[in-house]
Design a protein around this motif. Structure first.
Motif, PDB file in Angstrom:
ATOM      1  N   LEU A 181      22.427  48.638  48.539  1.00 52.57           N
ATOM      2  CA  LEU A 181      23.884  48.587  48.610  1.00 52.57           C
ATOM      3  C   LEU A 181      24.334  47.650  49.729  1.00 52.57           C
ATOM      4  O   LEU A 181      25.321  46.914  49.580  1.00 52.57           O
ATOM      5  CB  LEU A 181      24.452  49.991  48.823  1.00 52.57           C
ATOM      6  CG  LEU A 181      24.431  50.902  47.596  1.00 52.57           C
ATOM      7  CD1 LEU A 181      24.752  52.344  47.993  1.00 52.57           C
ATOM      8  CD2 LEU A 181      25.429  50.420  46.540  1.00 52.57           C
ATOM      9  N   GLU A 182      23.634  47.675  50.856  1.00 54.71           N
ATOM     10  CA  GLU A 182      23.962  46.760  51.952  1.00 54.71           C
ATOM     11  C   GLU A 182      23.776  45.312  51.505  1.00 54.71           C
ATOM     12  O   GLU A 182      24.601  44.446  51.808  1.00 54.71           O
ATOM     13  CB  GLU A 182      23.079  47.058  53.158  1.00 54.71           C
ATOM     14  CG  GLU A 182      23.405  48.376  53.858  1.00 54.71           C
ATOM     15  CD  GLU A 182      22.381  48.740  54.916  1.00 54.71           C
ATOM     16  OE1 GLU A 182      21.436  47.943  55.107  1.00 54.71           O
ATOM     17  OE2 GLU A 182      22.528  49.804  55.535  1.00 54.71           O
ATOM     18  N   ALA A 183      22.680  45.050  50.786  1.00 51.46           N
ATOM     19  CA  ALA A 183      22.425  43.686  50.306  1.00 51.46           C
ATOM     20  C   ALA A 183      23.478  43.265  49.287  1.00 51.46           C
ATOM     21  O   ALA A 183      23.906  42.106  49.268  1.00 51.46           O
ATOM     22  CB  ALA A 183      21.024  43.610  49.687  1.00 51.46           C
ATOM     23  N   MET A 184      23.900  44.204  48.446  1.00 53.69           N
ATOM     24  CA  MET A 184      24.949  43.884  47.467  1.00 53.69           C
ATOM     25  C   MET A 184      26.285  43.638  48.148  1.00 53.69           C
ATOM     26  O   MET A 184      27.049  42.759  47.746  1.00 53.69           O
ATOM     27  CB  MET A 184      25.067  45.023  46.453  1.00 53.69           C
ATOM     28  CG  MET A 184      23.902  45.118  45.502  1.00 53.69           C
ATOM     29  SD  MET A 184      24.056  46.513  44.344  1.00 53.69           S
ATOM     30  CE  MET A 184      22.501  46.380  43.465  1.00 53.69           C
ATOM     31  N   ALA A 185      26.572  44.415  49.190  1.00 52.24           N
ATOM     32  CA  ALA A 185      27.814  44.211  49.933  1.00 52.24           C
ATOM     33  C   ALA A 185      27.832  42.827  50.563  1.00 52.24           C
ATOM     34  O   ALA A 185      28.870  42.167  50.614  1.00 52.24           O
ATOM     35  CB  ALA A 185      27.970  45.293  51.000  1.00 52.24           C
ATOM     36  N   GLU A 186      26.670  42.369  51.019  1.00 52.81           N
ATOM     37  CA  GLU A 186      26.589  41.040  51.610  1.00 52.81           C
ATOM     38  C   GLU A 186      26.700  39.958  50.551  1.00 52.81           C
ATOM     39  O   GLU A 186      27.352  38.931  50.752  1.00 52.81           O
ATOM     40  CB  GLU A 186      25.279  40.891  52.377  1.00 52.81           C
ATOM     41  CG  GLU A 186      25.140  39.536  53.070  1.00 52.81           C
ATOM     42  CD  GLU A 186      23.944  39.480  54.005  1.00 52.81           C
ATOM     43  OE1 GLU A 186      23.461  38.365  54.258  1.00 52.81           O
ATOM     44  OE2 GLU A 186      23.521  40.543  54.494  1.00 52.81           O
ATOM     45  N   ALA A 187      26.068  40.175  49.393  1.00 54.48           N
ATOM     46  CA  ALA A 187      26.065  39.159  48.339  1.00 54.48           C
ATOM     47  C   ALA A 187      27.370  39.114  47.557  1.00 54.48           C
ATOM     48  O   ALA A 187      27.852  38.039  47.192  1.00 54.48           O
ATOM     49  CB  ALA A 187      24.903  39.417  47.377  1.00 54.48           C
ATOM     50  N   PHE A 188      27.954  40.284  47.289  1.00 50.16           N
ATOM     51  CA  PHE A 188      29.144  40.364  46.438  1.00 50.16           C
ATOM     52  C   PHE A 188      30.437  40.590  47.222  1.00 50.16           C
ATOM     53  O   PHE A 188      31.526  40.466  46.661  1.00 50.16           O
ATOM     54  CB  PHE A 188      29.005  41.512  45.424  1.00 50.16           C
ATOM     55  CG  PHE A 188      27.778  41.458  44.569  1.00 50.16           C
ATOM     56  CD1 PHE A 188      27.161  40.258  44.263  1.00 50.16           C
ATOM     57  CD2 PHE A 188      27.220  42.625  44.061  1.00 50.16           C
ATOM     58  CE1 PHE A 188      26.023  40.211  43.475  1.00 50.16           C
ATOM     59  CE2 PHE A 188      26.081  42.594  43.261  1.00 50.16           C
ATOM     60  CZ  PHE A 188      25.482  41.380  42.969  1.00 50.16           C
ATOM     61  N   GLY A 189      30.306  40.991  48.481  1.00 46.33           N
ATOM     62  CA  GLY A 189      31.472  41.349  49.275  1.00 46.33           C
ATOM     63  C   GLY A 189      31.594  42.859  49.389  1.00 46.33           C
ATOM     64  O   GLY A 189      31.339  43.582  48.410  1.00 46.33           O
ATOM     65  N   PRO A 190      31.962  43.392  50.558  1.00 49.62           N
ATOM     66  CA  PRO A 190      31.991  44.839  50.779  1.00 49.62           C
ATOM     67  C   PRO A 190      33.040  45.583  49.973  1.00 49.62           C
ATOM     68  O   PRO A 190      32.934  46.788  49.788  1.00 49.62           O
ATOM     69  CB  PRO A 190      32.266  44.956  52.287  1.00 49.62           C
ATOM     70  CG  PRO A 190      32.955  43.680  52.637  1.00 49.62           C
ATOM     71  CD  PRO A 190      32.338  42.630  51.775  1.00 49.62           C
ATOM     72  N   ASP A 191      34.055  44.854  49.471  1.00 47.43           N
ATOM     73  CA  ASP A 191      35.117  45.521  48.719  1.00 47.43           C
ATOM     74  C   ASP A 191      34.883  45.524  47.212  1.00 47.43           C
ATOM     75  O   ASP A 191      35.686  46.093  46.471  1.00 47.43           O
ATOM     76  CB  ASP A 191      36.471  44.857  49.024  1.00 47.43           C
ATOM     77  CG  ASP A 191      36.887  45.052  50.465  1.00 47.43           C
ATOM     78  OD1 ASP A 191      36.551  46.110  51.030  1.00 47.43           O
ATOM     79  OD2 ASP A 191      37.529  44.146  51.032  1.00 47.43           O
ATOM     80  N   ARG A 192      33.801  44.885  46.764  1.00 46.17           N
ATOM     81  CA  ARG A 192      33.493  44.894  45.319  1.00 46.17           C
ATOM     82  C   ARG A 192      33.303  46.343  44.884  1.00 46.17           C
ATOM     83  O   ARG A 192      32.516  47.086  45.466  1.00 46.17           O
ATOM     84  CB  ARG A 192      32.234  44.078  45.039  1.00 46.17           C
ATOM     85  CG  ARG A 192      31.809  44.011  43.571  1.00 46.17           C
ATOM     86  CD  ARG A 192      32.613  43.029  42.774  1.00 46.17           C
ATOM     87  NE  ARG A 192      32.298  41.649  43.158  1.00 46.17           N
ATOM     88  CZ  ARG A 192      31.354  40.908  42.582  1.00 46.17           C
ATOM     89  NH1 ARG A 192      30.640  41.396  41.588  1.00 46.17           N
ATOM     90  NH2 ARG A 192      31.149  39.661  42.996  1.00 46.17           N
ATOM     91  N   GLN A 193      33.989  46.757  43.845  1.00 46.36           N
ATOM     92  CA  GLN A 193      33.953  48.143  43.418  1.00 46.36           C
ATOM     93  C   GLN A 193      32.646  48.483  42.698  1.00 46.36           C
ATOM     94  O   GLN A 193      32.081  47.652  41.975  1.00 46.36           O
ATOM     95  CB  GLN A 193      35.143  48.462  42.506  1.00 46.36           C
ATOM     96  CG  GLN A 193      36.482  48.410  43.219  1.00 46.36           C
ATOM     97  CD  GLN A 193      36.561  49.455  44.321  1.00 46.36           C
ATOM     98  OE1 GLN A 193      36.546  50.656  44.050  1.00 46.36           O
ATOM     99  NE2 GLN A 193      36.646  49.001  45.567  1.00 46.36           N
TER     100      GLN A 193
END
Length: 289
Positions: A181-193
């Motif tokens: 989830l941390e890697a996704m927040a970095e790749a997609f942005g922390p606000d991506r639902q």
């Protein structure tokens, strides 16, 4: 010889059987029937198969063999010979549909190449179940399986998906959920639902919805159970920040003595965009540190 459509009438039959993802009562009457009548049942976990059969009140009369990741290649060739003898082979995994992040693809491919009939008993799917309860767009979606375990490989895979406009569905281990989830927040942005779906259809089912950054903080605690993760696709033009302004803000902070990487990380987090995207843009426009 195979017929024109790749099927051989009267030859063996391979049945891919969807298993319940939580509740034994979700199985169909056809699954009960085929488990009891098949010549061979190839199971990812033979003990779990026996427990399921007991819960269903089904007596398996055919031969039961193990069929899991480590023996799949060798076992598939063995089962192919059984199919060539005109017998019915059922493949069943621990949960969901064989071949979808579970053993089954190799044997299916071999059977098709030999012109042997391949059919399926549809059943519950964690992919579509999670998609349905996520509250995210379901008209177009893609299944991405398990993210790579190694951080570098995972980062590259997610970076390639940053502009994917379809809703994405992943499987993940509870041990790696927080880091993914941390890697996704970095790749997609922390606000991506996104939605974390845990223990679907089971007693302790839990659905957590929110931004990737928020979910990563939640997952830092001890999360257990089987996880299916649904992430919203990229929406071009929807609330996009002014990149020129972001680059200017990074330059301003660097001029004040903040390290470039730290400035990029801070500005990207505030803007809700992937850090790597902003860093690459800053580097192209201001290549010198």
């Amino acid at each position: 010889m195979p017929c024109h459509n790749g099927q051989v009438t009267g030859d063996g039959r391979l049945v891919l059987a969807g298993a319940p993802i939580g509740q034994a009562g979700d199985v169909s009457p056809r699954l009960r029937e085929v488990l009891g009548s098949a010549d061979v049942v190839a199971a990812e976990d033979t003990r779990r198969l026996r427990r399921l059969a007991t819960e269903l009140g089904v007596e398996i009369e055919g031969r039961v063999v193990s069929y899991y990741d480590q023996n799949e290649a060798a076992r598939a060739k063995e089962l192919l010979e059984t199919l060539k003898e005109g017998r019915t082979v059922v493949v069943i995994t621990d949960a969901g549909m064989p071949g979808v992040s579970d053993p089954g693809y190799r044997l299916t491919r071999l059977a098709i190449d030999e012109g042997i009939t391949v059919t399926a008993l549809p059943g519950p799917s964690a992919v579509t179940t999670a998609l349905a309860v996520s509250g995210l767009a379901s008209d177009r979606f893609c299944f991405e399986g398990f993210p790579p375990r190694k951080p570098g490989e995972r980062a590259r895979r997610l970076a390639a998906l940053a502009a994917e406009e379809r809703t994405m569905v992943f499987f993940e281990s509870p041990r790696r959920l927080a880091s993914s989830l941390e890697a996704m927040a970095e790749a997609f942005g922390p606000d991506r639902q996104a939605a974390v779906c845990r223990e679907l259809t089971k007693t302790y089912e839990e659905i957590r919805r929110g931004g990737l950054g928020e979910l990563a903080e939640w997952a830092a605690k001890d999360v257990k159970g089987e996880i299916t993760l649904v992430v919203a696709g990229y929406a071009p033009g929807e609330g996009e920040p002014d990149l020129d302004e972001l680059v200017a803000e990074v330059d301003r902070r660097v001029a004040e003595g903040v390290q470039r990487r730290l400035a990029v990380a801070e500005v990207a987090k505030q803007a809700g965009i992937p850090k790597r995207e902003l860093y690459d843009l800053v580097h192209r426009r201001s290549p010198t540190p």
